[in-house]
Scaffold this motif. Structure first.
Motif, PDB file in Angstrom:
ATOM      1  N   ARG A  10      -1.099  -6.243   2.542  1.00  0.00           N
ATOM      2  CA  ARG A  10      -1.540  -4.852   3.852  1.00  0.00           C
ATOM      3  C   ARG A  10      -0.032  -4.523   3.920  1.00  0.00           C
ATOM      4  O   ARG A  10       0.645  -4.983   4.858  1.00  0.00           O
ATOM      5  N   THR A  11      -0.184  -3.389   3.561  1.00  0.00           N
ATOM      6  CA  THR A  11       0.829  -1.979   4.175  1.00  0.00           C
ATOM      7  C   THR A  11       0.487  -0.850   4.395  1.00  0.00           C
ATOM      8  O   THR A  11      -0.792  -0.121   4.916  1.00  0.00           O
ATOM      9  N   ALA A  12       1.695   0.336   5.259  1.00  0.00           N
ATOM     10  CA  ALA A  12       1.345   0.796   6.179  1.00  0.00           C
ATOM     11  C   ALA A  12       0.448   2.197   5.394  1.00  0.00           C
ATOM     12  O   ALA A  12       0.367   3.229   5.770  1.00  0.00           O
ATOM     13  N   THR A  13       0.944   2.549   4.046  1.00  0.00           N
ATOM     14  CA  THR A  13       1.101   3.373   3.483  1.00  0.00           C
ATOM     15  C   THR A  13      -0.456   3.993   3.052  1.00  0.00           C
ATOM     16  O   THR A  13      -0.246   4.754   3.596  1.00  0.00           O
ATOM     17  N   VAL A  43      -2.152   4.429   5.958  1.00  0.00           N
ATOM     18  CA  VAL A  43      -2.272   4.994   6.810  1.00  0.00           C
ATOM     19  C   VAL A  43      -1.541   6.231   6.997  1.00  0.00           C
ATOM     20  O   VAL A  43      -2.097   7.538   7.944  1.00  0.00           O
ATOM     21  N   VAL A  44      -0.255   5.429   6.348  1.00  0.00           N
ATOM     22  CA  VAL A  44       0.912   7.585   6.726  1.00  0.00           C
ATOM     23  C   VAL A  44       0.147   8.515   5.647  1.00  0.00           C
ATOM     24  O   VAL A  44       0.521   9.625   6.529  1.00  0.00           O
TER      25      VAL A  44
END
Length: 65
Positions: free
Chosen positions: A9-12, A14-15
């Protein structure tokens, strides 16, 4: 026991969603507030790029499953 087959899981996303929301709001509200046409078009381009990034992210993620 660790699950090594689960995708990381990455923050990509969301950003990208935040960038899309902000740039779309600037683009849509710019005409009401009298924002310069050039700045609204830049915000629209950023919104398009964020949309393309989200589509690419989800398609690649789906193909990995």
């Amino acid at each position: 026991m660790e699950n090594t087959t689960a995708p990381a899981r990455t923050a990509t996303p969301v950003v990208l969603w935040v960038v899309l929301a902000v740039s779309a709001a600037v683009n849509a509200g710019g005409s009401v507030t009298g924002l310069d046409f050039t700045l609204r078009m830049i915000a629209g381009g950023i919104a398009l790029a964020a949309t393309a990034g989200l589509i690419t992210y989800y398609v690649r993620r789906r193909q990995q499953r």
